[in-house]
Design a protein around this motif. Structure first.
Motif, short mmCIF file in Angstrom:
data_model
loop_
_atom_site.label_atom_id
_atom_site.label_comp_id
_atom_site.label_asym_id
_atom_site.label_seq_id
_atom_site.Cartn_x
_atom_site.Cartn_y
_atom_site.Cartn_z
N THR A 195 60.44 25.77 29.66
CA THR A 195 59.71 25.14 30.77
C THR A 195 60.59 24.11 31.46
N ALA A 196 61.34 23.34 30.67
CA ALA A 196 62.28 22.39 31.26
C ALA A 196 63.36 23.11 32.04
N VAL A 197 63.84 24.25 31.53
CA VAL A 197 64.82 25.05 32.26
C VAL A 197 64.24 25.50 33.60
N SER A 198 62.96 25.89 33.61
CA SER A 198 62.31 26.33 34.84
C SER A 198 62.26 25.20 35.87
N LEU A 225 59.90 34.11 33.62
CA LEU A 225 60.03 33.33 32.40
C LEU A 225 58.69 32.74 31.98
N ALA A 226 57.92 32.24 32.94
CA ALA A 226 56.61 31.67 32.63
C ALA A 226 55.71 32.73 31.98
N GLY A 258 60.77 41.97 30.49
CA GLY A 258 60.68 40.85 31.42
C GLY A 258 61.79 39.85 31.19
N ASN A 259 62.03 39.49 29.94
CA ASN A 259 63.11 38.54 29.63
C ASN A 259 64.47 39.09 30.01
N ALA A 260 64.67 40.39 29.78
CA ALA A 260 65.98 40.98 30.05
C ALA A 260 66.25 41.07 31.55
#
Length: 295
Positions: A195-198, A225-226, A258-260
């Motif tokens: 979340t901090a990265v976002s 990511l969310a 999704g992550n990839a």
């Protein structure tokens, strides 16, 4: 091949062939001896591991996977070598060192899974999912967390991201050996870090070097990511409490893909464009002065 392996194999290949060498090319700072040579050779070293994914579990596929595992161990050796050069455990460096170490966990799991060996008591399906997890949640997520934590702008949010993503990844790994509640704790910490990265990624969209396509890639990485981290939390909570949650095949099809594609590929593509935008321009060759012809 099972439905799960058909979903996992292409995701792992994206991590092997593109995510790792692209991420390594984005890292700045001191590079230990052999760094560039290993990065350039990485796709060639990944080829046997990728081939093993499409073969039946056997001694042959385990041997091919071992070639890739050796490459991941060589990358892991770059972590202490870099630490010797930087002599720093700043949050950014912690994230970078985690990224360098993570693929070795994936490589070891791949060899065991291809050999049908229950490493530490884990069945092959769990080992198969460990391989993409430590390419993306391990390598890509930690690398991106390190890239958004850049001195001198790195504030509390950046330092939190750079520390909590490696901590969450480690806690998830520990949870494999302890219980589902420990794995849930790791998922919570990892989600907080991502979340901090976002938040930091959304700030990067305002960077002068961020053109339209770069901003779009950053936005997609944040939105995906969310969604994928909510799926990870739901799965970990379901495993710990027995509440309804997706099974492993659906997690691979949603969270894994999704992550990839949505997070790792889009985030690294965007940062490669930002990196190119910050690269110093090559000075133009000076024009030769015009020589007047004698009258």
């Amino acid at each position: 091949m099972t439905a799960l392996s058909i979903l996992v194999a292409p995701v792992v290949m994206i991590g092997m062939f593109w995510v790792v060498p692209t991420g390594l090319a984005l890292l700045d700072g001191p590079r230990p001896p052999g760094w560039d040579r290993l990065r350039r050779a990485w796709p060639l070293l990944a080829a046997p591991g990728a081939l093993s994914l499409w073969l039946p579990r056997s001694g042959l596929s385990a041997g091919l996977a071992a070639v890739y595992a050796l490459a991941t161990l060589a990358l892991a050796c770059q972590a202490p070598a870099r630490l010797m050069l930087t002599r720093s455990l700043r949050p950014r460096e912690v994230a970078v060192l985690t990224a360098l170490l993570a693929p070795s966990v994936a490589g070891l799991a791949l060899v065991a899974e291809r050999a049908s060996y229950p490493l530490f008591g884990f069945d092959p399906d769990i080992l198969a999912l460990t391989v993409p997890h430590f390419h993306f949640a391990g390598f890509a997520a930690a690398l991106v967390a390190g890239l958004v934590c850049r001195a001198p702008e790195d504030g509390p949010t950046a330092r939190f991201a750079a520390l909590s993503v490696p901590a969450g990844t480690l806690l998830v790994l520990i949870g494999y050996f302890v219980d589902d509640w420990a794995e849930l704790a790791g998922a919570v910490v990892l989600t907080a870090g991502m979340t901090a990265v976002s938040v930091l990624t959304l700030r990067e969209r305002r960077a002068p070097a961020a053109d339209g396509p770069t901003r779009a890639l950053l936005a997609v990485s944040v939105l995906v990511l969310a969604a994928t981290m909510l799926l990870a939390l739901n799965w970990a909570l379901g495993e710990a409490t027995g509440l309804p949650h997706l099974d492993l095949t659906w997690m691979a099809a949603t969270h894994g893909l999704g992550n990839a594609l949505g997070f790792a590929v889009c985030a690294l593509l965007a940062r490669r464009r930002l990196h190119a935008g910050h690269a110093p321009a090559v000075p133009a060759a000076p024009a030769h002065p015009r020589t007047e012809s004698p009258a």
